[in-house]
Write an enzyme that holds these catalytic residues in place. Structure first.
Site, PDB file in Angstrom:
ATOM      1  N   GLY A 201       0.825  -1.203   0.000  1.00  0.00           N
ATOM      2  CA  GLY A 201       0.000   0.000   0.000  1.00  0.00           C
ATOM      3  C   GLY A 201       0.860   1.253   0.000  1.00  0.00           C
ATOM      4  O   GLY A 201       1.953   1.266  -0.593  1.00  0.00           O
TER       5      GLY A 201
ATOM      6  N   HIS B  56       2.489   2.971  21.112  1.00  0.00           N
ATOM      7  CA  HIS B  56       2.281   3.894  20.000  1.00  0.00           C
ATOM      8  C   HIS B  56       0.827   4.328  20.056  1.00  0.00           C
ATOM      9  O   HIS B  56      -0.065   3.512  19.962  1.00  0.00           O
ATOM     10  CB  HIS B  56       2.569   3.149  18.700  1.00  0.00           C
ATOM     11  CG  HIS B  56       2.468   3.998  17.475  1.00  0.00           C
ATOM     12  ND1 HIS B  56       3.049   5.239  17.365  1.00  0.00           N
ATOM     13  CD2 HIS B  56       1.872   3.757  16.284  1.00  0.00           C
ATOM     14  CE1 HIS B  56       2.809   5.719  16.151  1.00  0.00           C
ATOM     15  NE2 HIS B  56       2.093   4.852  15.489  1.00  0.00           N
TER      16      HIS B  56
HETATM   17  N1  APR Z   1      -1.549  -9.866   3.334  1.00  0.00           N
HETATM   18  C1  APR Z   1      -0.846  -8.965   2.620  1.00  0.00           C
HETATM   19  N2  APR Z   1      -1.278  -7.717   2.378  1.00  0.00           N
HETATM   20  C2  APR Z   1      -2.471  -7.379   2.868  1.00  0.00           C
HETATM   21  C3  APR Z   1      -3.281  -8.267   3.623  1.00  0.00           C
HETATM   22  C4  APR Z   1      -2.772  -9.571   3.846  1.00  0.00           C
HETATM   23  N3  APR Z   1      -3.454 -10.486   4.536  1.00  0.00           N
HETATM   24  N4  APR Z   1      -4.410  -7.609   3.978  1.00  0.00           N
HETATM   25  C5  APR Z   1      -4.325  -6.369   3.478  1.00  0.00           C
HETATM   26  N5  APR Z   1      -3.154  -6.218   2.804  1.00  0.00           N
HETATM   27  C6  APR Z   1      -2.646  -5.063   2.075  1.00  0.00           C
HETATM   28  C7  APR Z   1      -3.716  -4.266   1.359  1.00  0.00           C
HETATM   29  O1  APR Z   1      -4.103  -4.900   0.151  1.00  0.00           O
HETATM   30  C8  APR Z   1      -3.005  -2.929   1.138  1.00  0.00           C
HETATM   31  O2  APR Z   1      -2.354  -2.890  -0.130  1.00  0.00           O
HETATM   32  O3  APR Z   1      -2.053  -4.136   2.967  1.00  0.00           O
HETATM   33  C9  APR Z   1      -1.940  -2.898   2.262  1.00  0.00           C
HETATM   34  C10 APR Z   1      -2.132  -1.738   3.236  1.00  0.00           C
HETATM   35  O4  APR Z   1      -1.884  -0.579   2.548  1.00  0.00           O
HETATM   36  P1  APR Z   1      -2.627   0.818   2.848  1.00  0.00           P
HETATM   37  O5  APR Z   1      -4.085   0.553   3.036  1.00  0.00           O
HETATM   38  O6  APR Z   1      -2.192   1.793   1.820  1.00  0.00           O
HETATM   39  O7  APR Z   1      -2.081   1.218   4.293  1.00  0.00           O
HETATM   40  P2  APR Z   1      -0.717   1.969   4.669  1.00  0.00           P
HETATM   41  O8  APR Z   1      -0.947   3.423   4.678  1.00  0.00           O
HETATM   42  O9  APR Z   1       0.396   1.416   3.848  1.00  0.00           O
HETATM   43  O10 APR Z   1      -0.577   1.515   6.193  1.00  0.00           O
HETATM   44  C11 APR Z   1      -0.413   0.156   6.528  1.00  0.00           C
HETATM   45  O11 APR Z   1       0.586   0.651   8.660  1.00  0.00           O
HETATM   46  O12 APR Z   1       0.765   2.618   9.899  1.00  0.00           O
HETATM   47  C12 APR Z   1       0.072   1.433   9.714  1.00  0.00           C
HETATM   48  O13 APR Z   1      -2.112   2.055  10.444  1.00  0.00           O
HETATM   49  C13 APR Z   1      -1.353   1.716   9.331  1.00  0.00           C
HETATM   50  O14 APR Z   1      -2.007  -0.523   9.766  1.00  0.00           O
HETATM   51  C14 APR Z   1      -1.731   0.406   8.734  1.00  0.00           C
HETATM   52  C15 APR Z   1      -0.452  -0.039   8.034  1.00  0.00           C
END
Ligand code: APR
Length: 320
Positions: free
Chosen positions: A12, A176
């Site tokens: 993401g 955090h």
């Molecule tokens: N396995 C792999 N990837 C996954 C899974 C899984 N089971 N479930 C969800 N994802 C992926 C999603 O498809 C998405 O691409 O995780 C990614 C998360 O990306 P974003 O929604 O853009 O979130 P991001 O801003 O990168 O933050 C990720 O970090 O700081 C923390 O609170 C935030 O928990 C969040 C994480």
């Protein structure tokens, strides 16, 4: 010597930024893994097309198959969902706990020798659960929060004192979130503690208190501005600093969510403490003397983390 391999679980906003930074800094080949089909492949292709301009040789690939993380030296986990309007904290916990189970099992099977940095929130609970599900040694699994929180704190302090961020060192302990504990007495400008700077008339207690509060709600301030999504540049930068400390055996002293075994009177949980990160992973936990206020604040923060662990255990009975 073969290039190192960095696996990023979650492609993401943070995952993509991590991949970009890892490539620009030449940390090694990068595998972006995600459950969403096309996203890691698309980002990997886009990032690979930076390489002729930037002149990096790292191979960046996208995958939906855990086989592709095999042999990773460092794994950074951002997989999961962010809290959306209407979602309770327990809903988020339940969803991301399931994600940590899948990720932990993937790591256990395919890359059990990696140094694992967890970024997924709620951080202190997710890094604990990820360690439980992966079965890796505790010193090889760490959570990224303190580097980000102290970077936010330092940025605000540098603005307040009108000095270079290079001369500001700040210190954040605890979980955090809203209960994190920025420790003023160990935060300095070129070695001069903040309380001394207040005495010198460089700032006031009220202004520093406001900065502490702004640091505590630093993530929320960005969510409110962005409206969709949460911070990603500073979280990714912070995760990369921890990866570099491990890959280059830097023995950096960084605040991180680490597994405590008696330090600070705490046992068998992950919470933000100063650690030394080098080739051995989390090589030491640094125990500093805290004043009564910091101790009391840390106790509140730890209680919040413990509550999350109780909730995790209630959701997934396999978590002892
Ligand atoms: N396995 C792999 N990837 C996954 C899974 C899984 N089971 N479930 C969800 N994802 C992926 C999603 O498809 C998405 O691409 O995780 C990614 C998360 O990306 P974003 O929604 O853009 O979130 P991001 O801003 O990168 O933050 C990720 O970090 O700081 C923390 O609170 C935030 O928990 C969040 C994480």
């Amino acid at each position: 010597m073969a290039r190192k391999k960095i696996a990023l679980i979650g492609a993401g906003n943070i995952g993509g930024t991590l991949a970009h930074l890892a490539a620009l800094k030449g940390l090694g080949d990068v595998v972006l893994f995600d459950v969403a089909e096309g996203i890691p492949q698309g980002k990997a292709l886009d990032l690979s097309q930076c390489s002729p301009v930037e002149g990096f040789d790292a191979k960046i690939t996208g995958s939906n198959d855990y086989n592709d993380i095999a042999g990773a030296d460092v794994i950074i986990v951002t997989a999961g969902v962010a809290r959306k309007p209407g979602m309770s904290r327990d809903d988020l916990l339940g969803i991301n706990l399931k994600v940590m189970k899948a990720v932990g099992e993937g790591i256990k099977t395919h890359a059990p020798n990696a140094f694992v940095i967890c970024i997924t929130n709620p951080l202190d609970a997710m890094v604990w659960a990820l360690r439980e599900f992966s079965g890796l040694p505790h010193h090889m699994v760490v959570g990224m929060a303190g580097v980000l929180d102290s970077s936010r704190f330092s940025h605000f302090l540098a603005e307040e004192f009108q000095v270079s961020v290079k001369d500001v060192t700040s210190f954040v302990l605890g979980g955090h979130g809203d209960t994190m504990v920025p420790v003023i007495s160990y935060s300095t400008v070129s070695g001069i503690p903040i309380p001394d700077l207040i005495k010198m008339g460089r700032s006031s207690q009220e202004k520093i208190d406001a900065i502490v509060q702004r640091t505590r709600s630093g993530g929320g301030e960005i969510v409110a501005l962005l409206k969709t999504g949460s911070a990603y540049f500073a979280p990714a930068t912070s995760g990369i600093a921890m990866a570099e400390a491990y890959l280059y055996d830097q023995k950096r002293v960084l605040p991180a969510a680490a597994h405590v075994t008696g330090q600070y009177g705490l046992d068998n949980l992950y919470v933000g403490v100063p650690v030394v990160i080098g080739a051995g992973g989390v090589e030491q936990i640094v125990e500093i003397a805290l004043d009564d206020e910091a101790k009391a604040n840390l106790a509140v923060s730890v209680d919040a983390v413990k509550e999350l662990l109780v909730a995790c255990k209630a959701i997934d009975g396999s978590l002892g």
